[in-house]
Design a protein around this motif. Structure first.
Motif, mmCIF file in Angstrom:
data_model
loop_
_atom_site.group_PDB
_atom_site.id
_atom_site.type_symbol
_atom_site.label_atom_id
_atom_site.label_comp_id
_atom_site.label_asym_id
_atom_site.label_seq_id
_atom_site.Cartn_x
_atom_site.Cartn_y
_atom_site.Cartn_z
ATOM 1 N N GLU A 121 0.713 -4.180 4.952
ATOM 2 C CA GLU A 121 0.587 -5.306 4.025
ATOM 3 C C GLU A 121 -0.843 -5.595 3.587
ATOM 4 O OE1 GLU A 121 3.029 -9.476 3.623
ATOM 5 O OE2 GLU A 121 2.164 -8.982 5.578
ATOM 6 N N PRO A 122 -1.839 -5.524 4.489
ATOM 7 C CA PRO A 122 -3.218 -5.851 4.055
ATOM 8 C C PRO A 122 -3.781 -4.922 2.987
ATOM 9 C CG PRO A 122 -3.043 -5.891 6.452
ATOM 10 C CD PRO A 122 -1.783 -5.274 5.934
ATOM 11 N N PHE A 123 -3.181 -3.758 2.797
ATOM 12 C CA PHE A 123 -3.725 -2.777 1.850
ATOM 13 C C PHE A 123 -3.209 -2.986 0.422
ATOM 14 C CE2 PHE A 123 -3.786 -0.812 6.054
ATOM 15 C CZ PHE A 123 -5.112 -0.423 6.148
ATOM 16 N N GLY A 124 -2.311 -3.956 0.239
ATOM 17 C CA GLY A 124 -1.803 -4.229 -1.110
ATOM 18 C C GLY A 124 -1.130 -3.016 -1.723
ATOM 19 N N ASN A 125 -1.555 -2.663 -2.925
ATOM 20 C CA ASN A 125 -0.967 -1.504 -3.608
ATOM 21 C C ASN A 125 -1.955 -0.342 -3.721
ATOM 22 O OD1 ASN A 125 -2.712 -2.654 -5.462
ATOM 23 N ND2 ASN A 125 -1.397 -2.192 -7.236
ATOM 24 N N GLU A 126 -3.004 -0.379 -2.895
ATOM 25 C CA GLU A 126 -4.059 0.630 -3.009
ATOM 26 C C GLU A 126 -3.989 1.662 -1.884
ATOM 27 O OE1 GLU A 126 -8.957 0.876 -3.077
ATOM 28 O OE2 GLU A 126 -7.955 -1.036 -3.484
ATOM 29 N N ILE A 127 -4.122 2.925 -2.259
ATOM 30 C CA ILE A 127 -4.209 4.010 -1.297
ATOM 31 C C ILE A 127 -5.099 5.108 -1.872
ATOM 32 C CG2 ILE A 127 -2.058 5.048 -2.154
ATOM 33 C CD1 ILE A 127 -1.632 6.179 0.656
ATOM 34 N N LEU A 128 -6.057 5.553 -1.104
ATOM 35 C CA LEU A 128 -7.011 6.585 -1.540
ATOM 36 C C LEU A 128 -7.673 6.201 -2.865
ATOM 37 C CD1 LEU A 128 -5.012 9.834 -0.636
ATOM 38 C CD2 LEU A 128 -6.912 8.791 0.641
ATOM 39 N N GLU A 129 -8.021 4.906 -2.983
ATOM 40 C CA GLU A 129 -8.676 4.358 -4.177
ATOM 41 C C GLU A 129 -7.799 4.432 -5.426
ATOM 42 O OE1 GLU A 129 -12.478 6.203 -4.613
ATOM 43 O OE2 GLU A 129 -13.282 5.345 -2.769
ATOM 44 N N MET A 130 -6.503 4.650 -5.219
ATOM 45 C CA MET A 130 -5.551 4.632 -6.331
ATOM 46 C C MET A 130 -4.731 3.351 -6.247
ATOM 47 S SD MET A 130 -4.104 8.544 -6.557
ATOM 48 C CE MET A 130 -3.344 8.422 -4.948
ATOM 49 N N HIS A 131 -4.445 2.770 -7.421
ATOM 50 C CA HIS A 131 -3.637 1.560 -7.469
ATOM 51 C C HIS A 131 -2.220 1.921 -7.915
ATOM 52 C CE1 HIS A 131 -6.895 -1.337 -6.781
ATOM 53 N NE2 HIS A 131 -7.654 -0.464 -7.440
ATOM 54 N N PHE A 153 3.347 -0.653 -7.009
ATOM 55 C CA PHE A 153 4.108 -1.395 -6.001
ATOM 56 C C PHE A 153 3.263 -1.508 -4.735
ATOM 57 C CE2 PHE A 153 5.076 3.082 -5.573
ATOM 58 C CZ PHE A 153 4.918 3.307 -4.207
ATOM 59 N N ALA A 154 3.579 -2.484 -3.919
ATOM 60 C CA ALA A 154 2.874 -2.662 -2.647
ATOM 61 C C ALA A 154 3.271 -1.535 -1.694
ATOM 62 C CB ALA A 154 3.226 -4.013 -2.041
ATOM 63 N N ILE A 155 2.293 -0.885 -1.089
ATOM 64 C CA ILE A 155 2.597 0.252 -0.215
ATOM 65 C C ILE A 155 3.270 -0.199 1.084
ATOM 66 C CG2 ILE A 155 0.745 1.669 -1.142
ATOM 67 C CD1 ILE A 155 -0.864 1.064 1.385
ATOM 68 N N SER A 156 3.256 -1.501 1.353
ATOM 69 C CA SER A 156 3.914 -1.999 2.572
ATOM 70 C C SER A 156 5.410 -1.689 2.568
ATOM 71 C CB SER A 156 3.692 -3.504 2.716
ATOM 72 O OG SER A 156 4.094 -4.191 1.555
ATOM 73 N N TYR A 157 5.992 -1.584 1.357
ATOM 74 C CA TYR A 157 7.425 -1.281 1.278
ATOM 75 C C TYR A 157 7.752 0.100 1.847
ATOM 76 C CZ TYR A 157 7.960 -5.406 -1.646
ATOM 77 O OH TYR A 157 7.972 -6.716 -2.108
ATOM 78 N N LEU A 158 6.766 0.977 1.911
ATOM 79 C CA LEU A 158 6.998 2.308 2.471
ATOM 80 C C LEU A 158 7.350 2.228 3.956
ATOM 81 C CD1 LEU A 158 4.052 4.278 0.791
ATOM 82 C CD2 LEU A 158 6.463 4.247 0.101
ATOM 83 N N PHE A 162 -3.282 6.915 7.368
ATOM 84 C CA PHE A 162 -2.806 7.177 8.732
ATOM 85 C C PHE A 162 -1.489 6.447 8.999
ATOM 86 C CE2 PHE A 162 -7.205 8.208 10.780
ATOM 87 C CZ PHE A 162 -7.204 9.419 10.089
ATOM 88 N N LEU A 163 -1.373 5.224 8.485
ATOM 89 C CA LEU A 163 -0.153 4.449 8.695
ATOM 90 C C LEU A 163 1.035 5.057 7.963
ATOM 91 C CD1 LEU A 163 -1.536 0.798 8.481
ATOM 92 C CD2 LEU A 163 -0.680 1.979 10.515
ATOM 93 N N ILE A 164 0.796 5.537 6.757
ATOM 94 C CA ILE A 164 1.872 6.194 6.011
ATOM 95 C C ILE A 164 2.273 7.490 6.700
ATOM 96 C CG2 ILE A 164 2.421 7.372 3.837
ATOM 97 C CD1 ILE A 164 0.715 5.223 2.437
ATOM 98 N N LEU A 165 1.293 8.199 7.250
ATOM 99 C CA LEU A 165 1.579 9.425 7.996
ATOM 100 C C LEU A 165 2.395 9.104 9.249
ATOM 101 C CD1 LEU A 165 1.082 12.489 8.152
ATOM 102 C CD2 LEU A 165 -0.998 12.005 9.458
#
Length: 237
Positions: A88-98, A101-106, A165-168
């Motif tokens: 949740e704290p990462f919002g919709n950003e991963i690897l400097e990409m927006h 959707f919020a990545i927390s849903y993954l 790491f969390l997505i992995l």
């Protein structure tokens, strides 16, 4: 009297479900200690419902369905929510990409694959003395244990401060739930010492890990369990 005998196991299963629901609510609210207590209660109820059903010879198809539905909340929804909260704290950003959707849903993929694992387990008659894939309670201990240790002690910060790491972790544990890898079950089909070496090694090492590392040792114990299961693949079954 017969009513209690026939339904005591089902009442314990429903208690597992109730504890799981309360635990999920407190996880959303950020009260991780209460969630931990609820998971302990759910695990105890989950163990004793099967024990009571066998002791009273009250096994039933209703009990089988209730058990899976209760486990779906306690050991399916809670680990998914754990990963949701971690991401949740990462919002919709991963690897400097927006992302749109919020990545927390993954994180909810853990819940989806937990459901699939429970359905597969109900149809698989092979898993008497071993599990095929990581069972849902153990996966819950791993994911919530990591998150709880991080929140309480700051351990595993490298994991929870990196969304990749969390997505992995989400991907690996989701796969482990439905993988064909044999995982040890603490059921003894032989009294011979040599047939039970894997369980003895698991118990001895597990106790040492918990004594040495305490709270941090809980998720480490699951990792140790996976390693021991992989090493002794040929002796499981």
């Amino acid at each position: 009297m017969n009513f209690m005998k026939n339904n005591l196991a089902n009442l314990l299963t429903l208690a597992n479900l109730f504890a799981g629901c309360v635990g999920a609510i407190h996880l959303i609210l950020g009260d991780y200690q209460t969630t931990a207590i609820c998971l302990i209660l759910s695990s105890l109820f989950d163990f004793f419902d099967g024990f009571v059903a066998r002791a009273l010879k009250s096994n039933s198809n209703l009990g089988l369905q209730l058990d899976s539905l209760a486990d779906m909340v306690s050991f399916g929804l809670i680990p998914g929510l754990t990963m949701y909260k971690a991401l949740e704290p990462f919002g919709n950003e991963i690897l400097e990409m927006h992302l749109p959707f919020a990545i927390s849903y993954l994180g909810i993929f853990v819940t989806v694959f937990s459901c699939l694992r429970l359905a597969i387990f109900n149809l698989d008659e092979e898993q008497r003395y071993y599990f095929k894939g990581l069972n849902t309670p153990t996966n819950t201990v791993l994911l919530f244990g990591l998150y709880y240790a991080f929140k309480e002690t700051g351990t595993f910060a490298f994991l929870f401060e990196n969304s990749l790491f969390l997505i992995l972790l989400t991907t690996i544990t989701s796969w482990l739930l439905i993988s064909p890898i044999k995982m040890m079950a603490m059921k003894f089909k032989s009294k011979k010492l040599q047939d039970n070496y894997p369980k003895i090694i698991l118990l001895g090492g597990g106790i040492a890990i918990l004594i040495l590392f305490k709270i941090v040792g809980i998720p480490m114990l699951v990792i140790y369990y996976i390693i021991v299961s992989l090493v002794f693949q040929k002796q499981l079954g």
